[in-house]
Design a protein around this motif. Structure first.
Motif, PDB file in Angstrom:
ATOM      1  N   ALA B 176       0.831  -1.200   0.000  1.00 39.86           N
ATOM      2  CA  ALA B 176       0.000   0.000   0.000  1.00 39.86           C
ATOM      3  C   ALA B 176       0.863   1.248   0.000  1.00 39.86           C
ATOM      4  CB  ALA B 176      -0.917  -0.010   1.216  1.00 39.86           C
ATOM      5  N   GLU B 177       2.051   1.119   0.618  1.00 41.33           N
ATOM      6  CA  GLU B 177       2.906   2.290   0.746  1.00 41.33           C
ATOM      7  C   GLU B 177       3.778   2.523  -0.481  1.00 41.33           C
ATOM      8  OE1 GLU B 177       5.035   1.567   4.338  1.00 41.33           O
ATOM      9  OE2 GLU B 177       3.246   1.965   5.564  1.00 41.33           O
ATOM     10  N   GLN B 178       4.339   1.412  -0.980  1.00 40.10           N
ATOM     11  CA  GLN B 178       5.336   1.575  -2.047  1.00 40.10           C
ATOM     12  C   GLN B 178       5.376   0.351  -2.951  1.00 40.10           C
ATOM     13  OE1 GLN B 178       8.167   1.398   1.277  1.00 40.10           O
ATOM     14  NE2 GLN B 178       9.530   0.316  -0.128  1.00 40.10           N
ATOM     15  N   GLU B 179       6.096   0.503  -4.051  1.00 41.48           N
ATOM     16  CA  GLU B 179       6.320  -0.628  -4.955  1.00 41.48           C
ATOM     17  C   GLU B 179       7.333  -1.562  -4.290  1.00 41.48           C
ATOM     18  OE1 GLU B 179       4.794  -2.268  -7.975  1.00 41.48           O
ATOM     19  OE2 GLU B 179       4.734  -0.101  -8.280  1.00 41.48           O
ATOM     20  N   VAL B 180       7.049  -2.875  -4.302  1.00 41.08           N
ATOM     21  CA  VAL B 180       7.993  -3.835  -3.732  1.00 41.08           C
ATOM     22  C   VAL B 180       8.596  -4.621  -4.880  1.00 41.08           C
ATOM     23  CG1 VAL B 180       8.285  -5.760  -2.129  1.00 41.08           C
ATOM     24  CG2 VAL B 180       6.563  -4.005  -1.674  1.00 41.08           C
ATOM     25  N   PRO B 181       9.924  -4.801  -4.848  1.00 41.88           N
ATOM     26  CA  PRO B 181      10.547  -5.547  -5.956  1.00 41.88           C
ATOM     27  C   PRO B 181       9.964  -6.952  -6.075  1.00 41.88           C
ATOM     28  CG  PRO B 181      12.218  -4.598  -4.492  1.00 41.88           C
ATOM     29  CD  PRO B 181      10.898  -4.301  -3.886  1.00 41.88           C
ATOM     30  N   ARG B 182       9.786  -7.405  -7.330  1.00 40.69           N
ATOM     31  CA  ARG B 182       9.172  -8.700  -7.615  1.00 40.69           C
ATOM     32  C   ARG B 182       9.917  -9.841  -6.925  1.00 40.69           C
ATOM     33  NH1 ARG B 182       8.851 -10.054 -13.848  1.00 40.69           N
ATOM     34  NH2 ARG B 182       9.104 -12.245 -13.325  1.00 40.69           N
ATOM     35  N   VAL B 183      11.249  -9.795  -6.977  1.00 41.53           N
ATOM     36  CA  VAL B 183      12.066 -10.883  -6.427  1.00 41.53           C
ATOM     37  C   VAL B 183      11.829 -10.997  -4.910  1.00 41.53           C
ATOM     38  CG1 VAL B 183      14.400 -11.812  -6.192  1.00 41.53           C
ATOM     39  CG2 VAL B 183      13.788 -10.428  -8.188  1.00 41.53           C
ATOM     40  N   GLU B 184      11.771  -9.830  -4.269  1.00 43.78           N
ATOM     41  CA  GLU B 184      11.582  -9.828  -2.818  1.00 43.78           C
ATOM     42  C   GLU B 184      10.200 -10.374  -2.467  1.00 43.78           C
ATOM     43  OE1 GLU B 184      12.321  -5.989  -0.933  1.00 43.78           O
ATOM     44  OE2 GLU B 184      11.446  -6.846   0.896  1.00 43.78           O
ATOM     45  N   LEU B 185       9.195  -9.947  -3.239  1.00 41.10           N
ATOM     46  CA  LEU B 185       7.831 -10.425  -3.017  1.00 41.10           C
ATOM     47  C   LEU B 185       7.762 -11.940  -3.135  1.00 41.10           C
ATOM     48  CD1 LEU B 185       5.130  -8.184  -4.743  1.00 41.10           C
ATOM     49  CD2 LEU B 185       5.185  -9.009  -2.391  1.00 41.10           C
ATOM     50  N   ARG B 186       8.393 -12.449  -4.206  1.00 43.80           N
ATOM     51  CA  ARG B 186       8.370 -13.912  -4.415  1.00 43.80           C
ATOM     52  C   ARG B 186       9.001 -14.629  -3.233  1.00 43.80           C
ATOM     53  NH1 ARG B 186      11.233 -15.574  -9.719  1.00 43.80           N
ATOM     54  NH2 ARG B 186      11.045 -17.617  -8.711  1.00 43.80           N
ATOM     55  N   LYS B 187      10.110 -14.063  -2.745  1.00 44.16           N
ATOM     56  CA  LYS B 187      10.822 -14.689  -1.620  1.00 44.16           C
ATOM     57  C   LYS B 187       9.953 -14.708  -0.363  1.00 44.16           C
ATOM     58  CE  LYS B 187      15.302 -14.205   0.162  1.00 44.16           C
ATOM     59  NZ  LYS B 187      16.499 -13.339   0.286  1.00 44.16           N
ATOM     60  N   THR B 188       9.348 -13.534  -0.091  1.00 46.68           N
ATOM     61  CA  THR B 188       8.524 -13.432   1.121  1.00 46.68           C
ATOM     62  C   THR B 188       7.350 -14.392   1.057  1.00 46.68           C
ATOM     63  OG1 THR B 188       9.081 -11.083   1.068  1.00 46.68           O
ATOM     64  CG2 THR B 188       7.388 -11.788   2.659  1.00 46.68           C
ATOM     65  N   LEU B 189       6.620 -14.346  -0.074  1.00 49.02           N
ATOM     66  CA  LEU B 189       5.433 -15.207  -0.198  1.00 49.02           C
ATOM     67  C   LEU B 189       5.825 -16.679  -0.206  1.00 49.02           C
ATOM     68  CD1 LEU B 189       3.323 -13.145  -2.773  1.00 49.02           C
ATOM     69  CD2 LEU B 189       3.118 -13.232  -0.294  1.00 49.02           C
ATOM     70  N   GLY B 190       6.953 -16.987  -0.888  1.00 49.41           N
ATOM     71  CA  GLY B 190       7.430 -18.371  -0.908  1.00 49.41           C
ATOM     72  C   GLY B 190       7.743 -18.856   0.505  1.00 49.41           C
TER      73      GLY B 190
END
Lengths: 213, 213
Positions: B176-190
């Motif tokens: 909601a605050e900012q764009e999150v890098p795709r790679v980081e998102l994948r890592k977190t969700l994974g």
């Protein structure tokens, strides 16, 4: 990982509860307690017969001046002695055997109930058939509802976790393939959060009302 | 929302199981069954005394030619009748009362056990104290382990769901605050997916070995 397998052999230590300590001739205190009514009944009768029947008869015979009558009375008394004591012994043994048989049946049904409950506690999938000879059928639906309650909660939680996993996996896969718009990501993840919230919330409501379908 | 509150009043229908059908004078079949040994014991004694003691004595008295001796024998017999039947009645009542008291105690302990188990099944947080007068203490740790097993599974699942919820909320807030890098998102969700997987996997292992701390 492989060295945990010996554990599985000795697992379920609670499946076989130790039988209650036998107190006498292989009977537990609970079983022997059932002998008390018959023992009290026969004990009282023996004492009362001596004090109120045999003793007065003996006194009457002893005070009788006529030798013939004394002999007849003594015969009578002998017959009483010869018949009454064996009869009392048979009655005590018979009544005691019935009491022990019945209390053993109860003890067996209780042991089986205990075993069934322990299986529920360790999450054993299969129930045991009730004890031979039956007994305590009022517990049958208790065991069923315990199993049901267990499975209901576990299954609901597992389903929720599975759902979350599937949804998240789909998101991760999409992220691996392409850029996903921020707004869409927020919406999808927000949806998952709401789903989890719903499951956690439903736990807080009293389970009682929902038990019966 | 507010109209669900009347339901809570009538909830927990299983908390108060119907008491077993009273068969006679408020006693259930289970309680009355405990009278059998005493009844059989006294019944046998009555019959045997008539057939093997009183009947022969009566015959002897009847065949006696001497009137004086016959009168003495009849007196003896009368004493026997006057003393033996009341004694047998007292013995039967006393033994029966003991048997009923004991079986009622057992029935009460069973009813209390049933109530405690039903509370576990509907997820009642509080246990009941065991029945007054005790009995069936071997079930105390069964009830405890059922509660424990219930809570253990439920708490683990709830903790996992809570964790997932917290982690996802954090991601949603960041998005909601900012764009999150795709790679980081994948890592977190994974990572979240892996966590969920671990909880679901641990369910499949036999619970028996882990029950004891």
């Amino acid at each position: 990982m492989t060295d945990t397998s010996p554990k599985t052999d000795t697992a379920h230590p609670q499946l076989m509860p130790a039988p209650p300590e036998p107190l006498f001739l292989g009977y537990s205190a609970f079983e022997l307690r059932s002998l008390l009514p018959v023992a009290a009944c026969v004990g009282f009768l023996s004492l009362a017969l001596v004090v109120l029947v045999i003793f007065p008869m003996q006194r009457t015979a002893g005070r009788e001046p006529n030798a013939t009558i004394r002999a007849v009375l003594s015969d009578n008394l002998l017959l009483l002695h010869l018949r009454v004591w064996p009869l009392l012994a048979i009655a005590a043994l018979g009544g005691g055997a019935l009491a022990l048989a019945d209390s053993r049946r109860t003890a067996r049904a209780l042991a089986r109930l205990e075993q069934r409950l322990r299986r529920v506690a360790i999450g054993e999938a299969e129930d045991l058939p009730p004890a031979r000879g039956g007994g305590f059928t009022q517990f049958d639906d208790v065991v069923v509802s315990l199993r049901f309650a267990f499975e209901r909660t576990t299954r609901r939680h597992r389903a929720a976790l599975q759902q979350v996993q599937d949804n998240l996996k789909r998101v991760v896969l999409r992220l691996a393939e392409q850029e996903v718009p921020r707004v869409e990501l927020r919406k999808t993840l927000g949806g998952i959060v709401k789903e989890v919230e719903a499951v956690l919330d439903s736990d807080r409501k009293p389970a009682g009302g929902k038990m019966r379908p």
